[in-house]
Design a protein around this motif. Structure first.
Motif, mmCIF file in Angstrom:
data_model
loop_
_atom_site.group_PDB
_atom_site.id
_atom_site.type_symbol
_atom_site.label_atom_id
_atom_site.label_comp_id
_atom_site.label_asym_id
_atom_site.label_seq_id
_atom_site.Cartn_x
_atom_site.Cartn_y
_atom_site.Cartn_z
ATOM 1 N N TYR A 130 -11.363 -35.198 -9.026
ATOM 2 C CA TYR A 130 -10.567 -34.672 -8.161
ATOM 3 C C TYR A 130 -10.190 -33.396 -8.895
ATOM 4 O O TYR A 130 -9.029 -34.118 -10.270
ATOM 5 N N GLY A 175 -13.404 -41.552 -3.969
ATOM 6 C CA GLY A 175 -12.523 -40.313 -2.204
ATOM 7 C C GLY A 175 -12.684 -41.288 -1.398
ATOM 8 O O GLY A 175 -14.076 -41.865 -0.919
ATOM 9 N N PHE A 228 -3.992 -38.764 -9.414
ATOM 10 C CA PHE A 228 -4.241 -38.983 -8.167
ATOM 11 C C PHE A 228 -4.187 -40.330 -7.849
ATOM 12 O O PHE A 228 -4.110 -41.357 -8.625
ATOM 13 N N SER A 239 -5.385 -35.664 -0.280
ATOM 14 C CA SER A 239 -4.580 -36.574 -0.889
ATOM 15 C C SER A 239 -4.264 -37.313 -1.390
ATOM 16 O O SER A 239 -3.202 -36.436 -1.468
ATOM 17 N N PRO A 293 -8.930 -32.385 1.156
ATOM 18 C CA PRO A 293 -9.088 -33.007 -0.438
ATOM 19 C C PRO A 293 -7.342 -32.985 -0.471
ATOM 20 O O PRO A 293 -6.713 -33.277 -1.495
ATOM 21 N N PRO A 322 -7.796 -40.324 -3.638
ATOM 22 C CA PRO A 322 -8.647 -38.270 -3.153
ATOM 23 C C PRO A 322 -9.233 -39.410 -1.632
ATOM 24 O O PRO A 322 -9.790 -39.726 -1.668
ATOM 25 N N SER A 323 -8.786 -37.938 -0.911
ATOM 26 C CA SER A 323 -9.764 -37.952 0.328
ATOM 27 C C SER A 323 -10.997 -36.621 0.508
ATOM 28 O O SER A 323 -10.964 -35.461 -0.207
#
Lengths: 537, 379, 63
Positions: B229, B144, B314, B325, B322, B317-318
Motif C-alpha cells: 500500500y 490488508g 501503515f 487504512s 484503502p 491497511p484496508s
C-alpha cells in the motif's frame, strides 16, 4: 448507517457478563489471600516458628489452584474490549486503555514475576527476602485491581477526558482527575477489601472444618484466629466503603441509586422526604413503573442515601421525564456532529459544542429514529422518538434492586459472623461453639456470591450506558454476525465449565488432605513430603 | 518535528519492542509447551521440562497482556478494529492461551496418567496454536484486511473470516512463527535441562532455527509480488488521529519494498534476522545454548522490525477502503495520552527489567529431575 | 559503616513513605485509608497469632 443487530448486542453483553463474572469468582480470593499469606509469613519471620511457615505454604498451595484460573480468565477480559466492544474501544480507548496498559507495566508484571519466586524461591531466598517477595506479590495483585477499577470508575463517572469532534472519540486530558476520581477511589478500596473478606472467610471456613474434625488442631486454630481478626476489620471497612459508593452514585448516577432503592416516585412524593421508607423487600415492575409487596422502614432512606433528612431523592419516573429535553438536545448535537464530520463547517461545530454534554442522549434516540437515522427526525415525529428513548434511560430496576440487597444483607452477615468468630477465638472457646464452626464452613462461598452481586449492581445499574452519559451499551458493541457470537459463547461455556470442574476437584482434594507433616530426618529442600505420598481420602 | 509526530513514531517503535518482547518471552514458553510431548518421554522428564520455565511463565505471559494493553492505549483504533476483524481467530487464540496457566498449575497436582495426558495435549495446543495465529496475523495484516468505518467511527467488516484463516502467505508466516518459538523454547530447555531432554531439545531447536530462517527468506521474495500500500496524496503526520479522513491510498504490487529502496540502511534489519536465526541454529549445533538464546531473540527482533520497516507508516491497511487504512499517524492515541504512557514506560521498564533479571538470577542453574520429584512446589 | 548505610536506607524509605502519604492524603483520601488500613489489618492478624502463642505457652489447652 444501520445500528447493530440487537440480538448480537445482547449476546455480546451476555458473553462479557459471563466471562467477567467468572473471572471475578477467582479475583477476590487472590486480592485477600495474598495479604493474609503475607501476614502469616510475617509472623513466621518474626517468631521463627515453623508452624507459620507451614501455614503460609499450605494456604499458598490452595491459593495457587485458584490463582491459575484467575490469570487465565483475566486474559479474556483484556482482549474482549477489542473483540466485542469495538466502538467502545475506539470511543474511549485513548483514556480507558491507558490505565489497563499501566496496570500491565506497574502491577501485573510485579505480581506475576514475584509469584513465581514466592512458590519456587523458598530454598533460594533468605527469610526476609522471601517475605519481601510475598508482600510484593500481594501489593502487585492489589495494584492490578487499582488500575482496573480506575478504568471502571471512568465508565461510571467519566473524569479526565473530553470529546474531540475531530477524531470522534473521547480524549485523555487529565491524569490526576482520572486517577483520583472519587468513583475510582471508593471502588478500589471497596473491591480490594471485599477481597480481604473473601480470603479471610476461605481460610477461616477450612480451618473450622479441621477443628470440627479434630485434625491439624494447632495449625487450624492459629489460621482461624488470624483469619477471624483479618476478616472482622475488613468486613467493617467494606460496609463503610459501600456507604461511600452509594453516596457517590446519588451524586453522579441518580438513575442507578434510584434503581438500587426501587424508588419510582420522588422520595418527597409521600409528603416529606424525611419519612420516606427504605425498602427491605419489594418486587419492582418495570412495565407499570411501581413496586409490588413493598416492606419498608420509614425515616431510613434519606439519611442512608443522601446523609440528610430533608433532601428529596429524585425517583425514576422524574428522572425519565428529565431525560426528555436532554434527548432533544442530544439529537441536535449528533446531527451537527455528523455535518461537521462531512465538511468541517464552523457553525455545525458551534451547534455541537452548545449541546455537547447531551450527545450521549442523542445516541439513545438513534434507535427509534426512522431508518435509525437522526437526520430523518422531523418536528412531526420527534416527540414520539423522545418518548420511546426516555424509557431507555433507566436501568433494569428488579435486577439492580435485588442484586444490591443480596450483596448488602450478606455484607452485614459477614460483620456479625467475623465478630463472633474473633470473639470466641480470642476467648479460646471455638471448640465449645460448634455452631459457629459449622456456620463458618458453610459460609465459604458467600463472600464470592456477594462480590458477584456487587459487580452486577454496579454494572447493571449503569445501564443503558457503557460510558455514563456518553455512549450507550448498544452502540458500543462490535458489528459481528450472530454465528460468531454463538461460536465464541459455546467455546467459552465448554472451556470454562471444564476449568471450574477441575478447580473444584483439586480444591476439595487438597483442602481435605490438609497440611502434610514433615519428615524430620530429611534435609532442607526435600524436607517436605512428596506431594502424593498420602492418599487423598 | 512537532512533539506529536515524535510521540507517534516513538510509540510505533515501542509497539515493535513489545511485539518482539512478546515473541521472544512468550514464544519461548509456547515452544516448550509445543515440545513437551517430544522432549519428555516419561512423566518425570515432562515435569522437569515444565519446571524449567515454571517460575517464569507467568511473568513472561505479562508481555502478552501488556501487548494488548499498550495497543489499546497507544493505538486505540487499531486495537478496536484488528481484534474485531479477526474475531474468530482471536477467540481461538484466547481459548488456547487460557488453557495454559491452568495446565501449568493443575497438570502435576493429580498423579494419574489420564489426567496428565490430557493436560499434555493442552500444552501442545496452547503452545502451537497461539504462535501460528501470531504469525498468521502478521501475514494477514501485510496483505490488508477488509473493513471500513461509519461516520461515527464504528467499523464494518467486509470479508469473512475463512479468508483470514486460509491463505498461503499467512499460513507460511504462521509456520515461521511456530518454528522460531520452537527454536527459542528448545534453546531454553537446553540451557536449564540435562540429558536426555538436552539432546532432544537440541534437535528441535536446530530444526526450528533452520525452518524459520528459510521461510523468512522465502517471505522476502514473496512480498515483492504481493500487493503493498502507498499514499498518493500528501500526508500530514501531526494531524488529529482519525481514519475517517486522510490521504488517498492505493494498492500496489511490491509497495512493501519502497521503504527499503528509499533507505537502503534498512536492509540491516532482515540481515539481523537471518544472522540471528541461522546463528542460533549453528550455536545450538555447537552446544552453546546461552549465546544461541540471545541470537534467537535477535532473530525475532530482526523479523518483526523487518515487517514493521517495510509497512511503515501503515499498521493495518484496508483492502476494501484503502483510504481508511490504519497508519501510525491516524490510529494513535492523543498527544497527552501518548506522553503520559511514555512517562510510565520510561519509569517502569527499567524496574521491570531489573526484577525480571533478578528473578532469573535467583532461579538460575540446571533443573534436576530428582529435585522436581521431591519438591512440593514444583509443577 | 554498614550501620550508616542501614540508617540512610531506612531514612530514605521513611521519606518516600511520608511523601506518598502526603500526596495520597491530599488527593486521594480513600487511597490513603487503604494503605493505612491494610497495614493495620495485617498487623492485627499477626498480633492475634502471637497472642495465641502466648495464651497456649503452657500445655495445649482449649482452642
Amino acid at each position: 448507517m444501520p445500528l447493530i443487530d440487537p440480538s448480537v448486542v445482547d449476546l455480546s453483553r451476555l458473553q462479557f457478563a459471563l466471562t467477567a463474572l467468572y473471572h471475578f469468582l477467582f479475583v477476590p480470593l487472590t486480592l485477600g489471600m495474598t495479604f493474609l499469606l503475607a501476614a502469616m509469613e510475617t509472623v513466621y519471620v518474626i517468631t521463627g516458628k515453623q508452624i507459620y511457615k507451614d501455614m503460609t505454604q499450605f494456604w499458598g498451595k490452595l491459593f495457587a489452584i485458584n490463582f491459575a484460573i484467575g490469570v487465565a480468565t483475566g486474559l479474556t477480559m483484556e482482549f474482549e474490549f477489542g473483540t466485542n466492544w469495538s466502538m467502545y474501544s475506539h470511543f474511549v480507548g485513548d483514556v480507558f486503555g491507558t490505565p489497563l496498559a499501566i496496570e500491565g507495566l506497574m502491577a501485573f508484571f510485579m505480581e506475576s514475576t514475584f509469584i513465581g519466586l514466592m512458590f519456587f524461591g523458598w530454598d533460594r531466598l533468605s527469610k526476609p527476602g522471601h517475605l519481601a517477595v510475598t508482600y510484593l506479590t500481594a501489593l502487585g495483585s492489589n495494584l492490578s485491581a487499582l488500575w482496573i477499577l480506575i478504568a471502571n470508575g471512568f465508565m461510571q463517572n467519566p473524569q479526565g477526558a473530553s470529546f474531540n469532534p475531530d477524531t470522534m472519540r473521547m480524549e485523555f486530558n487529565s491524569f490526576l482527575k482520572l486517577v483520583f476520581s472519587q468513583d475510582a477511589q471508593a471502588k478500589f478500596v471497596h473491591t480490594s477489601i471485599a477481597g480481604f473478606v473473601t480470603g479471610a472467610l476461605f481460610v477461616m471456613g477450612i480451618s473450622a472444618f479441621y477443628i470440627l474434625r479434630k485434625q491439624h488442631r494447632e495449625f487450624a486454630a492459629r489460621s482461624f484466629r488470624m483469619a477471624a481478626l483479618f476478616g472482622v476489620i475488613s468486613s467493617l471497612a467494606v460496609v463503610t466503603l459501600g456507604d461511600a459508593l452509594g453516596r457517590l452514585d446519588y451524586l453522579v448516577q441518580p438513575t442507578k441509586i434510584a434503581a438500587i432503592e426501587g424508588l419510582w416516585q420522588d422520595s418527597a412524593a409521600g409528603g416529606s422526604a424525611a419519612s420516606a421508607p427504605w425498602l427491605l423487600f419489594a418486587l419492582p415492575d418495570q412495565a407499570t413503573q411501581s413496586n409490588r409487596a413493598e416492606i419498608g422502614i420509614p425515616y431510613v432512606l434519606g439519611p442512608l442515601v443522601a446523609h440528610s433528612f430533608n433532601t428529596n431523592i429524585p425517583g425514576l419516573i422524574t428522572l425519565e421525564k428529565e431525560a426528555g429535553p436532554r434527548i432533544e438536545k442530544g439529537i441536535t448535537a449528533l446531527t451537527a456532529l455528523k455535518a461537521y464530520g462531512q465538511d468541517h463547517d464552523a457553525s455545525a461545530l458551534s451547534t455541537f459544542k452548545a449541546n455537547e454534554k447531551d450527545m450521549g442522549y442523542g445516541f439513545l434516540a438513534q434507535r427509534y429514529a426512522p431508518d435509525q437515522d437522526l437526520n430523518l427526525i422531523t418536528p412531526a415525529n420527534q416527540s414520539e422518538v423522545i418518548a420511546k428513548a426516555e424509557k431507555d434511560t433507566i436501568p433494569n430496576v428488579f435486577v439492580t434492586f435485588w442484586s444490591f440487597r443480596i450483596m448488602m444483607f450478606l455484607g452485614f452477615y459477614f460483620v456479625a459472623l467475623f465478630a463472633f468468630a474473633a470473639y470466641f477465638s480470642l476467648k479460646n472457646q471455638l471448640e465449645r461453639n460448634r455452631w459457629l464452626l459449622k456456620l463458618s464452613m458453610w459460609s465459604i462461598p458467600l463472600p464470592i456470591l456477594a462480590c458477584e452481586f456487587g459487580w452486577i449492581t454496579a454494572e447493571a445499574g449503569r445501564q443503558p450506558w457503557s460510558v455514563f452519559g456518553y455512549l450507550p451499551t448498544f452502540q458500543a458493541a462490535s458489528s459481528h454476525g450472530l454465528g460468531y457470537m454463538v461460536f465464541s459463547l459455546i467455546g467459552f461455556a465448554l472451556l470454562y465449565s471444564a476449568f471450574i470442574a477441575a478447580e473444584l476437584y483439586l480444591m476439595f482434594k487438597f483442602a481435605r488432605l490438609g497440611p502434610q507433616p514433615h519428615h524430620k530426618e530429611a534435609p532442607e529442600a526435600a524436607a517436605t513430603a512428596p506431594m502424593f505420598a498420602a492418599p487423598a481420602e | 518535528m512537532e512533539l506529536y509526530v515524535v510521540l507517534k513514531v516513538v510509540w510505533a517503535l515501542l509497539l515493535g519492542v513489545l511485539l518482539s518482547g512478546l515473541a521472544v518471552m512468550v514464544g519461548m514458553d509456547m515452544g516448550v509447551g509445543t515440545l513437551l510431548r517430544f522432549v519428555g518421554k516419561t512423566d518425570l522428564e515432562r515435569r522437569t521440562a515444565l519446571n524449567i520455565i515454571g517460575p517464569h511463565w507467568d511473568g513472561n505471559q505479562v508481555w502478552f497482556i501488556l501487548g494488548g494493553g499498550a495497543i489499546f492505549a497507544a493505538f486505540p483504533t487499531l486495537y478496536a478494529t484488528s481484534f474485531s476483524v479477526f474475531y474468530v481467530v482471536m477467540i481461538l487464540l484466547l481459548f488456547s492461551m487460557i488453557m495454559r496457566p491452568v495446565a501449568f498449575e493443575y497438570r502435576s497436582k493429580v498423579n494419574a496418567g489420564k489426567w496428565r495426558g490430557v493436560w499434555d495435549w493442552a500444552f501442545l495446543i496452547s503452545g502451537a496454536v497461539p504462535m501460528i495465529v501470531y504469525g498468521a496475523a502478521f501475514g494477514n495484516v501485510m496483505q490488508g484486511v477488509g473493513f471500513h468505518y461509519g461516520w461515527d467511527g464504528q467499523y464494518y467488516q467486509d470479508e469473512s473470516f475463512i479468508w483470514y484463516l486460509l491463505n498461503p502467505f499467512a499460513l507460511m508466516c504462521g509456520v515461521m512463527s511456530l518454528a522460531l518459538s520452537v527454536q527459542q523454547g528448545g534453546t531454553m530447555l537446553m540451557l536449564r535441562g540435562e540429558e536426555p531432554i538436552f539432546s532432544r531439545a537440541r534437535k528441535a531447536a536446530i530444526g526450528g532455527g533452520l525452518v524459520g530462517g528459510l521461510l523468512f527468506i522465502a517471505g522476502g521474495f514473496w512480498i515483492a509480488h504481493l500487493n503493498g500500500y502507498a499514499f498518493t496524496t500528501p500526508v500530514t503526520p501531526g494531524a488529529p488521529a482519525t481514519p475517517l479522513e486522510g490521504p488517498a491510498v492505493v494498492q500496489m504490487t511490491g509497495a512493501w519494498l519502497h521503504n527499503y529502496a528509499a533507505y537502503p540502511i534498512l536492509w540491516v534489519l532482515p540481515l539481523l534476522g537471518l544472522v540471528g536465526m541461522f546463528g542460533a541454529a549453528l550455536l545450538n549445533l555447537a552446544r552453546k545454548p546461552v549465546i544461541a538464546w540471545w541470537l534467537g531473540a535477535i532473530g525475532w527482533i530482526g523479523a518483526i522490525f523487518t515487517t514493521g520497516a517495510s509497512m511503515f507508516p501503515f499498521l493495518m491497511p484496508s483492502t476494501t477502503n484503502p483510504s481508511q487504512s490504519l497508519t501510525v499517524w491516524n490510529a494513535s492515541g492523543s498527544e497527552y495520552n501518548l506522553g503520559w504512557m511514555l512517562f510510565f514506560a520510561l519509569v517502569f521498564t527499567p524496574i521491570i527489567i531489573c526484577y525480571t533479571s533478578w528473578c532469573f538470577y535467583v532461579m538460575r542453574g540446571k533443573v534436576k529431575a530428582e529435585h522436581v520429584a521431591h519438591d512440593e512446589h514444583s509443577y | 559503616m554498614g550501620k550508616l548505610f542501614t540508617f540512610v536506607g531506612l531514612g530514605m524509605v521513611l521519606v518516600l513513605a511520608l511523601v506518598l502519604a502526603v500526596v495520597a492524603g491530599d488527593y486521594g483520601p480513600w487511597y490513603f485509608a487503604w494503605m493505612v488500613g491494610t497495614v493495620m489489618i495485617v498487623l492485627i492478624a499477626g498480633c492475634g497469632a502471637v497472642l495465641f502463642d502466648s495464651q497456649h505457652e503452657k500445655g495445649k489447652g482449649e482452642i
